[in-house]
Design an enzyme around this catalytic site. Structure first.
Site, short mmCIF file in Angstrom:
data_model
loop_
_atom_site.label_atom_id
_atom_site.label_comp_id
_atom_site.label_asym_id
_atom_site.label_seq_id
_atom_site.Cartn_x
_atom_site.Cartn_y
_atom_site.Cartn_z
N SER A 54 31.64 48.96 30.19
CA SER A 54 32.79 48.72 29.30
C SER A 54 34.03 48.27 30.06
O SER A 54 35.15 48.63 29.71
CB SER A 54 33.10 49.99 28.50
OG SER A 54 33.37 51.06 29.38
N GLU A 89 48.86 36.08 46.35
CA GLU A 89 48.19 37.05 47.22
C GLU A 89 47.53 36.31 48.37
O GLU A 89 47.59 35.07 48.45
CB GLU A 89 47.16 37.85 46.41
CG GLU A 89 47.78 38.74 45.36
CD GLU A 89 46.78 39.52 44.52
OE1 GLU A 89 45.62 39.68 44.95
OE2 GLU A 89 47.14 39.95 43.43
N HIS A 120 39.12 46.08 51.23
CA HIS A 120 40.53 45.77 50.99
C HIS A 120 41.31 46.27 52.19
O HIS A 120 41.13 47.41 52.62
CB HIS A 120 41.03 46.42 49.70
CG HIS A 120 42.31 45.82 49.20
ND1 HIS A 120 43.50 45.96 49.88
CD2 HIS A 120 42.57 45.05 48.11
CE1 HIS A 120 44.45 45.31 49.21
NE2 HIS A 120 43.91 44.75 48.15
N ARG A 174 41.55 38.03 53.14
CA ARG A 174 41.31 39.46 53.24
C ARG A 174 40.37 39.88 54.36
O ARG A 174 40.57 40.92 54.99
CB ARG A 174 40.69 39.88 51.91
CG ARG A 174 41.26 41.12 51.39
CD ARG A 174 40.78 41.32 50.00
NE ARG A 174 41.89 41.18 49.07
CZ ARG A 174 41.80 41.47 47.79
NH1 ARG A 174 40.65 41.87 47.30
NH2 ARG A 174 42.84 41.33 47.01
N HIS A 195 35.83 47.73 48.74
CA HIS A 195 36.62 47.36 47.55
C HIS A 195 35.82 46.55 46.56
O HIS A 195 35.88 46.77 45.36
CB HIS A 195 37.84 46.58 48.03
CG HIS A 195 38.77 46.15 46.96
ND1 HIS A 195 39.47 47.05 46.18
CD2 HIS A 195 39.15 44.90 46.54
CE1 HIS A 195 40.24 46.38 45.33
NE2 HIS A 195 40.05 45.09 45.50
N ARG A 227 35.57 36.93 48.69
CA ARG A 227 36.26 36.64 47.42
C ARG A 227 37.76 36.40 47.63
O ARG A 227 38.43 37.15 48.34
CB ARG A 227 36.10 37.83 46.48
CG ARG A 227 36.84 37.68 45.16
CD ARG A 227 36.66 38.93 44.34
NE ARG A 227 37.28 40.06 44.99
CZ ARG A 227 38.33 40.72 44.53
NH1 ARG A 227 38.90 40.36 43.39
NH2 ARG A 227 38.82 41.75 45.19
N LEU A 284 38.55 39.15 38.15
CA LEU A 284 38.76 39.34 36.70
C LEU A 284 38.58 38.01 35.97
O LEU A 284 38.04 37.96 34.87
CB LEU A 284 40.16 39.91 36.45
CG LEU A 284 40.33 41.39 36.82
CD1 LEU A 284 41.80 41.79 36.78
CD2 LEU A 284 39.53 42.28 35.87
P1 FAD Z 1 33.96 47.41 35.66
O1 FAD Z 1 35.30 47.16 35.15
O2 FAD Z 1 33.84 48.24 36.87
O3 FAD Z 1 33.11 48.09 34.50
C1 FAD Z 1 31.83 48.62 34.77
C2 FAD Z 1 31.44 49.53 33.65
O4 FAD Z 1 30.06 49.84 33.73
C3 FAD Z 1 32.16 50.87 33.64
O5 FAD Z 1 32.54 51.12 32.31
C4 FAD Z 1 31.08 51.87 34.06
O6 FAD Z 1 31.26 53.17 33.56
C5 FAD Z 1 29.86 51.22 33.45
N1 FAD Z 1 28.60 51.62 34.06
C6 FAD Z 1 28.23 51.52 35.36
N2 FAD Z 1 26.96 51.96 35.51
C7 FAD Z 1 26.52 52.32 34.28
C8 FAD Z 1 25.30 52.85 33.79
N3 FAD Z 1 24.26 53.13 34.59
N4 FAD Z 1 25.20 53.12 32.46
C9 FAD Z 1 26.24 52.89 31.62
N5 FAD Z 1 27.42 52.40 32.04
C10 FAD Z 1 27.55 52.11 33.35
N6 FAD Z 1 40.18 42.06 40.67
C11 FAD Z 1 41.06 41.10 40.32
O7 FAD Z 1 40.66 40.00 39.93
N7 FAD Z 1 42.40 41.34 40.39
C12 FAD Z 1 42.92 42.53 40.81
O8 FAD Z 1 44.12 42.71 40.84
C13 FAD Z 1 42.02 43.54 41.21
N8 FAD Z 1 42.48 44.73 41.65
C14 FAD Z 1 41.58 45.73 41.90
C15 FAD Z 1 42.06 47.00 42.25
C16 FAD Z 1 41.18 48.04 42.42
C17 FAD Z 1 41.70 49.40 42.80
C18 FAD Z 1 39.79 47.83 42.26
C19 FAD Z 1 38.82 48.96 42.44
C20 FAD Z 1 39.31 46.57 41.96
C21 FAD Z 1 40.19 45.52 41.77
N9 FAD Z 1 39.74 44.25 41.42
C22 FAD Z 1 40.63 43.28 41.10
C23 FAD Z 1 38.33 44.00 41.19
C24 FAD Z 1 38.08 44.03 39.67
O9 FAD Z 1 38.81 45.07 39.11
C25 FAD Z 1 36.63 44.22 39.33
O10 FAD Z 1 35.80 43.37 40.08
C26 FAD Z 1 36.40 43.93 37.85
O11 FAD Z 1 37.30 44.69 37.09
C27 FAD Z 1 34.98 44.26 37.48
O12 FAD Z 1 34.86 44.23 36.09
P2 FAD Z 1 33.46 44.56 35.46
O13 FAD Z 1 33.63 44.48 34.00
O14 FAD Z 1 32.44 43.74 36.12
O15 FAD Z 1 33.16 46.06 35.91
C1 SIN Z 2 45.14 43.75 44.86
O1 SIN Z 2 45.96 43.93 43.96
O2 SIN Z 2 45.40 43.69 46.05
C2 SIN Z 2 43.72 43.63 44.46
C3 SIN Z 2 43.44 42.25 44.09
C4 SIN Z 2 41.98 42.01 44.08
O3 SIN Z 2 41.19 42.84 44.54
O4 SIN Z 2 41.60 40.93 43.63
#
Ligand code: FAD
Ligand code: SIN
Length: 534
Positions: A12, A113, A241, A288, A349, A384, A390
């Site tokens: 989600s 960035e 990171h 990075r 990260h 990356r 995102l």
């Molecule tokens: P997620 O948002 O991680 O969602 C995964 C979902 O899957 C979660 O809801 C989890 O509970 C669920 N899940 C996992 N396993 C299971 C399972 N077995 N059964 C059911 N549900 C499950 N990226 C950027 O582009 N810009 C940023 O500024 C940035 N900042 C970041 C800062 C931090 C601290 C972190 C950790 C990451 C950052 N990233 C950033 C990376 C980015 O946030 C992620 O790569 C992106 O949000 C991933 O989205 P997603 O929907 O693929 O996964």
């Molecule tokens: C950050 O805000 O430095 C994270 C950005 C990213 O992981 O893409």
């Protein structure tokens, strides 16, 4: 009671929820997520989301920066698709209610960035992910065709294997029929049959001892897909990171956004000396991988546990206005970032690899898509570019939604799948058998398969991981399943994939840096001409 649906979306975050919203107009969707809906990497994203918005930025520049950062081994088709589709997808996010920061004149305020040649990052303060996640959750909750099952853990994908057929990775007709899912509150496993299944399970950070990722990031989707015999690629490229807050004992590590360096913060050693210019002409804003390796080197040479980020030369009010989240967090542990340097160290990260997909987000298994951090689209190559993930999540969610909707009528539900059978198993009596092995695995991965690797370290890591794998498999076979046991099984699978794919590299490139091979630094990238309309 088993469930049936058109689309089963596992996860989600930005990828899963934006996909669900796109297909729900015409079809029924079940979203399963293993915790509360907002517990995901998306919710913690700080810096923002990339999209070419105003001149002098162009698609060519964004494509070029992505390729340079990815050490030239990005898939150019994927890069072009993400970069040129991004502005459309930003419009969707804004239409759904995401509030990106604006200047007093009403234009979007764009941040910069590491590795970016222009300001092109849309953001909401330093809490962009939480803003996007809030928007998506509110849209999903009010959609009549989307059913969300929180505290539901996907255990394994269903394929012909569950109908008694031999399934191998070389077959090109594997199909996915849904998943076995554990209801964590009722402690039972049931079947969700679906026409199309989407893995959007996020990252793998918890495979490492120090990570910015929340506890849910255990690589479940990648491990499930691997067991189902999907192709997994680029797992050696784990992004560390450079600047997680150094606050020993805190897990996950709190991130100090790269946007703070874009805002002017400078990396320094304990004695207040700048060091990044020794390593890269872009200094503190170098890509990075370079910054993380440079910090790692400074820490090792000096014997320090961290380095420092200094933003004290900027106007305090502006710093607080742009970075309220970071300001609050640091203040809570006694650091006033307007007056004090911030202690930082690298942390695992982002996973640039994952389940290999085509331009539509479809995996090597039919009826199975992988989106967001779980997938390997080829966008990131060997490293990356900040804030590209995102964007990738929402662009590929959109591609997959259109592609899967075109084919939905061709699929039928596979009702011959047997129910989950745990006859003869017993509840795990000692959780220590799981938690200790998880800690050992995280130490092995951090010490031997971290920022700097070598053939010997990788070999050692593999040998030790094999012991943990055998112990965990024995436990898995005789136990009634629980979340922790399944997560450890998944993390071991992911650790194994990282090590094996790193071992097969035989060179240093991007995020895979081995002491045994010189670093390959490609210099130029022939790019195709792209329209600059945005
Ligand atoms: P997620 O948002 O991680 O969602 C995964 C979902 O899957 C979660 O809801 C989890 O509970 C669920 N899940 C996992 N396993 C299971 C399972 N077995 N059964 C059911 N549900 C499950 N990226 C950027 O582009 N810009 C940023 O500024 C940035 N900042 C970041 C800062 C931090 C601290 C972190 C950790 C990451 C950052 N990233 C950033 C990376 C980015 O946030 C992620 O790569 C992106 O949000 C991933 O989205 P997603 O929907 O693929 O996964
Ligand atoms: C950050 O805000 O430095 C994270 C950005 C990213 O992981 O893409």
């Amino acid at each position: 009671m088993n469930l049936e649906t058109d689309y089963l979306v596992i996860g989600s975050g930005a990828a899963g929820l934006s996909f669900a919203l796109k297909v729900a107009e015409k079809s029924h969707v079940i979203v399963v997520t293993k915790g509360e809906m907002n517990e995901c990497n998306t919710n913690y994203a700080q810096g923002g989301i990339c999209s070419v918005t105003y001149e002098p930025d162009t698609f060519e520049k964004h494509i070029h920066d992505t390729m340079v950062c990815g050490a030239g081994i990005c898939d150019l088709d994927a890069v072009e698709q993400v970069v040129t589709r991004a502005p459309m997808l930003m419009k969707d996010l804004i239409r759904w209610g995401t509030r990106f920061d604006r200047t007093p004149e009403g234009k979007y305020e764009l941040a910069r960035e590491g590795g970016h040649s222009e300001h092109r990052i849309l953001h909401h303060k330093d809490e962009t992910g939480a803003e996007i996640e809030r928007t998506l959750i509110s849209q999903v909750k009010s959609h009549r065709n989307i059913e969300v099952l929180e505290y539901h853990f996907a255990v394994d994908l269903l394929t012909q294997h569950h109908l008694g057929r031999l399934v191998t990775r070389h077959m090109d007709d594997i199909e996915c029929y849904g998943a076995y899912v554990m209801d964590l509150k009722r402690e039972r496993i049931f079947t969700i049959l679906s026409k199309v299944t989407v893995l959007a399970t996020g990252g793998v950070g918890n495979v490492y001892h120090v990570t910015t990722n929340p506890h849910v990031a255990t690589g479940d989707g990648i491990a499930m897909a691997h067991r189902a015999k999907a192709i997994i690629a680029n797992m050696e490229f784990i992004q560390f990171h450079p600047t997680a807050l150094y606050n020993p004992g805190e897990r996950p590590s709190f991130l100090i956004s790269e946007a703070l360096r874009g805002f002017g913060a400078i990396l320094k050693t304990k004695d207040g000396k700048e060091f990044m210019h020794k390593y890269h002409p872009m200094g503190s804003l170098a890509p990075r991988d370079v910054v993380a390796r440079s910090i790692d080197n400074e820490m090792k040479v000096r014997g320090d546990d961290c380095v420092y980020l200094d933003v004290t030369h900027r106007d305090p009010a502006e710093t607080i206005n742009h970075f309220p989240n970071i300001y609050r967090k640091c203040l809570s542990i006694g650091i006033d970032i307007t007056k004090d340097m911030i202690p930082v160290a690298p942390a695992a990260h982002y996973c640039c690899g994952g389940v290999k997909v085509d331009l539509n987000g479809e995996t090597s298994i039919k009826r199975l898509y992988a989106l967001g951090e779980t997938s390997c689209t080829g966008l990131h190559g060997a490293n990356r570019l900040a804030s590209n993930s995102l964007t990738e999540a929402v662009v590929y969610a959109d591609q997959a939604a259109r592609h899967s909707a075109e084919h939905l009528d061709e699929y039928t539900l596979q009702r011959n799948i047997p129910d989950w059978n745990d006859d003869g198993t017993t509840a795990t009596e000692e959780m220590i058998l799981i938690t200790q092995n998880a800690k050992e695995m995280q130490q092995i991965m951090s010490n031997y398969v971290g920022i700097v690797r070598s053939d010997l370290r990788l070999e050692r890591a593999l040998r030790r991981l094999e012991i943990i794998y055998k112990e965990n498999e024995e436990l898995f076979q005789k136990s009634k399943l629980n979340k922790e046991l399944c997560e450890l099984r998944n993390m071991i699978d992911v650790g194994y994939l990282i090590i094996k794919q790193a071992q097969s590299m035989k060179k240093s490139i991007g995020l895979h840096y081995s002491l045994d091979y010189p670093l390959e630094v490609p210099h130029d990238f022939p790019l195709r001409k792209t329209s600059s309309e945005f």
